[in-house]
Design an enzyme around this catalytic site. Sequence first.
Site, PDB file in Angstrom:
ATOM      1  N   SER A  46      -7.361   1.108  -1.801  1.00 39.63           N
ATOM      2  CA  SER A  46      -6.674   0.410  -2.873  1.00 39.63           C
ATOM      3  C   SER A  46      -7.197   0.876  -4.228  1.00 39.63           C
ATOM      4  O   SER A  46      -7.222   2.070  -4.510  1.00 39.63           O
ATOM      5  CB  SER A  46      -6.827  -1.100  -2.658  1.00 39.63           C
ATOM      6  OG  SER A  46      -5.966  -1.830  -3.500  1.00 39.63           O
ATOM      7  N   GLU A  73       4.218  -0.582   2.389  1.00 37.32           N
ATOM      8  CA  GLU A  73       3.507  -1.011   1.184  1.00 37.32           C
ATOM      9  C   GLU A  73       4.200  -0.531  -0.086  1.00 37.32           C
ATOM     10  O   GLU A  73       4.838   0.529  -0.114  1.00 37.32           O
ATOM     11  CB  GLU A  73       2.049  -0.583   1.225  1.00 37.32           C
ATOM     12  CG  GLU A  73       1.752   0.891   1.257  1.00 37.32           C
ATOM     13  CD  GLU A  73       0.254   1.127   1.146  1.00 37.32           C
ATOM     14  OE1 GLU A  73      -0.320   0.745   0.105  1.00 37.32           O
ATOM     15  OE2 GLU A  73      -0.336   1.681   2.087  1.00 37.32           O
ATOM     16  N   HIS A 118      -0.148  -2.835   2.832  1.00 36.79           N
ATOM     17  CA  HIS A 118      -1.206  -2.316   1.977  1.00 36.79           C
ATOM     18  C   HIS A 118      -2.580  -2.586   2.595  1.00 36.79           C
ATOM     19  O   HIS A 118      -2.878  -3.697   3.016  1.00 36.79           O
ATOM     20  CB  HIS A 118      -1.112  -2.993   0.605  1.00 36.79           C
ATOM     21  CG  HIS A 118      -2.124  -2.540  -0.378  1.00 36.79           C
ATOM     22  ND1 HIS A 118      -2.085  -1.304  -0.984  1.00 36.79           N
ATOM     23  CD2 HIS A 118      -3.227  -3.162  -0.876  1.00 36.79           C
ATOM     24  CE1 HIS A 118      -3.102  -1.183  -1.824  1.00 36.79           C
ATOM     25  NE2 HIS A 118      -3.809  -2.295  -1.773  1.00 36.79           N
TER      26      HIS A 118
END
Length: 573
Positions: free
Chosen positions: A417, A510, A540
Amino acid sequence: MPLDFNHHIIQEFRANQGRVGGPFEGARLLLLTTTGAHSGARHTVPLGYLHEGGGRLIVIASAGGAAHHPAWYHNLRADPRVTVETGVFTIEAEAIVLQGEERDQIFARAVEADPGWADYESKSGRVLPVVALRPLSGSFPDLPEGDVLKAIHDAFRRELALIRTEATASGPRLGAQLRINCLTVCGGLHHHHSTESDQLFPYLRDRHPELDNVLDRLHAEHTTLARLLDDLQALLSGEPADLPAELDRLITEIEAHLSYEERHLIPLLNALPPRSEDHLNVTRLPTTPDDCASVAAEMRALAVHTPPLPADADLTPALVHTGGIPGRWVNATTSSARQAGVTLYVHGGGFEHTQPQLEPLMAYSLSRATRRPVFKTEQRLAPAHPYPAALDDVTTVYRSLLDQDIPANRIILSGESSGATLVLSALLALRQAGTPLPGAAVAVSPLTDLTLSSPSLDANDGQDVVSRSVVEHIVTQYLAGAPAGRAPQSPLHGDLHGLPPLLLVAGTSEVLLDDSRRFAAAAASAGVDVTLDMYEDMPHAFHAVVMSDNPLPIAATFLRRVSDWVDSAPSRP
């Protein structure tokens, strides 16, 4: 035919991907290369041919009505392995001299389509041999991929034009050979479109995410054309008086489709490197609805329960200096940092949050997968410490490892991320500063374009655990006024030449999917060795499930692929 005339036809055929003028203009023509029965030399001749079911091509040894069999026929009797050029494909084939009823049926079909064959046989005073060419293998011409696509399209155009002419000339009765010609082109178009939808379009999507709308339209047109081709095949089962009209309708649709495809795809295909030199390796990993449900449940469970760190985790490696940046060492191996190298792990959390209880579990899993100690950074967080504070922390830790004689090529940067964004940003910042780059980097679900221009931000909004509005908030807090369209904060906008091998991982559900796809394509175009793993229908940062007490199969797959990639990634000098 005289040898000099043959030579001219062969040259014209090869120069124009099967198109020739003069007496053969518009004819179905191939080049047949045989091995001399006595000389052993290769000989090529242009020949007319007929379509046959099962992919076979039919040639007839007429020799223009001469009293003797042609030399190419004697050659293939001695050695049935021949080469066939269609103008688009070069095919290695087996020549089969047909006998008995099979020969007679095919010859009768040829005569029905063109009475000239009967004239040749009568003139020659012999039974004309009929030869089937059965393909064994084939190859494309040595041309850019866009030019190959155009050559294939043009071959379909020529065949469709021939069939339309034949259908008009046949009147109300549909001859057997014309029926086979129609069925052959139907099958060929079905196969071509299936190959494009299953292979070419995914290949282009991975390298050009901006083509998604074009490829969606082309795929939808394939579905429409498939119905038209099926209708035509059903029509051929009877005696269709309206065949010319149906062919006109089909050809109009096909021409529009081919022209649209050529306009959008040929320039891109011709600009792509040969696939043998392609630096982007994409793997799509299938999942099931049960996988998706299990991952969602496990991610919710991790939010309320932290599994214990395994007892064999070594939290006190001998190497402790990290440039003053706090963090935590985790080692799941028996090797030291100086022996095995280091994985520098940068946690996610939208640049704002940390999960100090869970992140050591991720570090432990990464240590197992990369087989080296892991240092988990505790970089400064926004909004109190916006860009470039976290990036400076990551590069400081990395330089501290170099200062302690850890070879750069034994260091792996890894993050998920926002941590993955920091990993990619760090590579650009380090290269700009002239610092030796690490041996490899792993980025899971990165945000690479902080201008938020990736189509999947909208296309997948509502399908993911993260939304566009959340990403907008994250970017605003992190940048605090810094420009979104510049590197290193926005890695996609940087010069990506010279980066180390990269493993990018994303779930196809995602919102940041296209951030991974676009960065992977841009880095590969810059000559970087990139592996992009896309897990179907995953959200995600789905890989968080590796931290569970009882990891799911998809967690084992993720760790195995990371481990295998680390083993296979080219080492930097």
